[in-house]
Motif scaffolding. Structure first.
Motif, mmCIF file in Angstrom:
data_model
loop_
_atom_site.group_PDB
_atom_site.id
_atom_site.type_symbol
_atom_site.label_atom_id
_atom_site.label_comp_id
_atom_site.label_asym_id
_atom_site.label_seq_id
_atom_site.Cartn_x
_atom_site.Cartn_y
_atom_site.Cartn_z
ATOM 1 N N ILE A 89 20.238 -7.205 6.486
ATOM 2 C CA ILE A 89 19.617 -8.040 5.340
ATOM 3 C C ILE A 89 18.740 -7.068 4.664
ATOM 4 O O ILE A 89 17.974 -6.247 5.294
ATOM 5 N N GLU A 90 19.353 -6.806 3.437
ATOM 6 C CA GLU A 90 18.593 -5.829 2.501
ATOM 7 C C GLU A 90 18.183 -6.470 1.191
ATOM 8 O O GLU A 90 18.937 -7.395 0.454
ATOM 9 N N ASP A 91 17.001 -6.107 0.611
ATOM 10 C CA ASP A 91 16.465 -6.444 -0.532
ATOM 11 C C ASP A 91 16.168 -5.232 -1.534
ATOM 12 O O ASP A 91 15.507 -5.584 -2.520
ATOM 13 N N GLY A 92 16.703 -4.223 -1.259
ATOM 14 C CA GLY A 92 16.577 -2.986 -2.106
ATOM 15 C C GLY A 92 15.411 -2.235 -1.855
ATOM 16 O O GLY A 92 15.134 -1.218 -2.462
ATOM 17 N N GLN A 93 14.460 -2.709 -0.704
ATOM 18 C CA GLN A 93 13.222 -1.873 -0.622
ATOM 19 C C GLN A 93 13.584 -1.140 0.618
ATOM 20 O O GLN A 93 14.383 -1.604 1.801
ATOM 21 N N ASP A 94 12.976 0.043 0.746
ATOM 22 C CA ASP A 94 12.994 0.907 2.248
ATOM 23 C C ASP A 94 12.482 0.256 3.207
ATOM 24 O O ASP A 94 11.686 -0.460 3.146
ATOM 25 N N GLY A 302 9.385 -8.387 2.942
ATOM 26 C CA GLY A 302 10.638 -7.967 2.685
ATOM 27 C C GLY A 302 11.850 -8.165 3.805
ATOM 28 O O GLY A 302 11.124 -8.311 4.756
ATOM 29 N N ALA A 303 12.840 -7.766 3.291
ATOM 30 C CA ALA A 303 13.912 -7.907 4.493
ATOM 31 C C ALA A 303 13.628 -6.918 5.562
ATOM 32 O O ALA A 303 14.178 -7.178 6.516
ATOM 33 N N GLN A 304 13.422 -5.529 5.166
ATOM 34 C CA GLN A 304 13.202 -4.528 6.046
ATOM 35 C C GLN A 304 11.892 -4.164 6.314
ATOM 36 O O GLN A 304 11.545 -2.991 6.356
ATOM 37 N N ARG A 305 11.221 -5.266 6.859
ATOM 38 C CA ARG A 305 9.778 -4.942 6.895
ATOM 39 C C ARG A 305 9.320 -5.654 8.300
ATOM 40 O O ARG A 305 9.390 -6.745 8.294
ATOM 41 N N ALA A 306 8.527 -4.896 9.043
ATOM 42 C CA ALA A 306 8.245 -5.356 10.262
ATOM 43 C C ALA A 306 6.819 -4.839 10.699
ATOM 44 O O ALA A 306 6.792 -3.598 10.799
ATOM 45 N N ASP A 307 6.257 -5.632 11.734
ATOM 46 C CA ASP A 307 5.118 -5.185 12.384
ATOM 47 C C ASP A 307 5.411 -5.266 13.907
ATOM 48 O O ASP A 307 5.613 -6.275 14.383
ATOM 49 N N ILE A 308 5.158 -4.291 14.413
ATOM 50 C CA ILE A 308 5.555 -4.368 15.970
ATOM 51 C C ILE A 308 4.273 -4.591 16.956
ATOM 52 O O ILE A 308 3.296 -3.820 16.587
ATOM 53 N N PHE A 309 4.255 -5.272 17.791
ATOM 54 C CA PHE A 309 3.070 -5.653 18.665
ATOM 55 C C PHE A 309 3.200 -4.663 19.561
ATOM 56 O O PHE A 309 4.009 -4.626 20.563
#
Length: 346
Positions: A89-94, A302-309
């Motif tokens: 899933i992409e929204d144009g953001q890195d 964002g679609a390509q944004r994640a925070d890892i625990f």
């Protein structure tokens, strides 16, 4: 949720404003296209998935949860490959990966000359009014005094500030006991990054900013440091987690404990909470593993944004505090849902 604000210190210092509402695209991949898929510990991912999959209300996901309960460590990989399809899933953001953790602070149930900084519960008027008072007013006006709102007192206002960014933590008492606290609400004001402010002032360049760098600067400059903390009007309140076992992680957005290096915070506008997510994190400490979207955060957009625990304590904090890496995340969706997202369906 664990932290409405975490990762904003680092990500906010680096990210630029979105260039508008880009079109969201969905690409169905094969498992062979996931770098390192065959080498992962799928049983560990299955265990993390089972921790929250009973929270699904959708029939498609609930049926998958029922089948997950029948899977074994030996059949875990087959379970994911048979019933899911990877969707990019992409929204144009890195893509951007950051990290978060559960901090540990030194504190006490009662104030003393050492333990002078209160960890507050949310007052009822703050819950009823959005927004409520700003950080400076909360800490200097006396509005919180003599009301029994203190959960505990800690010895370091800087660590308390960062506890609010993470949104959960452990407070070690002098007798060896531990108080677990979790996110209990906020005053309704937007987070203003103090890392970005230090960059704006020319104190540091963006690539130099980390949680530890900010802490050190505030401690070296106590008066200016206090004013810097006031630059952020947002204030997070806590609740005591009395029945959370010490061997489990903090509670995430799905009201279950998150798992180190298997749980991530995502933007639920793109990634369903509870969904498995294949993480390909590049940069230092290359990471290729199946995680589960079990948390959220206001800096996670964002679609390509994640925070890892990363876990609990100083080592986890050091690992999480400097993470700011590119890569790719791919969401595993039920087969019929994956293909329904394509422009022409099946």
């Amino acid at each position: 949720m664990i932290g409405a604000l975490r990762s904003a210190v680092l990500a906010g210092a680096m990210m630029t404003a979105s260039a508008g509402a880009a079109e969201t695209t969905h690409t169905v991949l094969s498992f062979a296209q996931l770098d390192g898929w065959a080498e992962d510990d799928h049983a560990a991912a299955l265990s993390t998935f089972l921790n929250t999959c009973d929270q699904f209300n959708d029939p498609d996901w609930r049926s998958l949860c029922a089948m997950a309960r029948e899977a074994t460590p030996e059949t875990a990989r087959g379970f994911f490959e048979l019933l899911f399809r990877p969707v990019l899933i992409e929204d144009g953001q890195d893509a951007l990966f950051t990290g978060y953790f559960e901090p540990e602070l030194e504190g006490a149930r009662f104030p003393s000359s050492r333990f002078r900084y209160p960890v507050y519960k949310m007052p009822p008027e703050a819950r009823a009014s959005n927004p409520w008072l700003e950080r400076r007013q909360i800490l200097t006006s006396g509005v919180m005094d003599n009301r029994g709102l203190e959960i505990a007192w800690v010895d370091d206002p800087v660590e308390l500030f960062f506890l609010q960014i993470q949104g959960s933590g452990r407070i070690r008492l002098p007798d060896g006991q531990t108080v677990r606290v979790g996110y209990g609400g906020a005053n309704g004001h937007p987070y203003r990054s103090i890392g970005v402010e230090l960059v704006r002032r020319g104190v540091y360049s963006a690539h130099q900013v980390s949680a530890q760098v900010i802490k050190n600067w505030v401690r070296r400059n106590p008066e200016a440091g206090t004013e810097l903390l006031y630059h952020n009007p947002s204030y997070v309140f806590f609740r005591e987690l009395r029945h959370l076992p010490s061997d489990l992680g903090p509670v995430g957005a799905m009201n279950r404990s998150v798992t180190p290096l298997r749980s991530i915070a995502v933007d639920p506008a793109y990634t369903p909470l509870g969904a498995p997510v294949w993480v390909e994190k590049n940069g230092a400490g290359l990471m290729r593993r199946l995680m589960v979207a079990q948390d959220t955060g206001s800096a996670i957009k964002g679609a390509q944004r994640a925070d890892i625990f990363f876990g609990t304590g100083d080592a986890a904090g050091q690992a999480a505090g400097t993470l700011r890496d590119p890569g790719r995340m791919v969401v595993l969706l039920p087969i019929q849902r994956a293909y329904a997202l394509l422009p022409d369906g099946y």
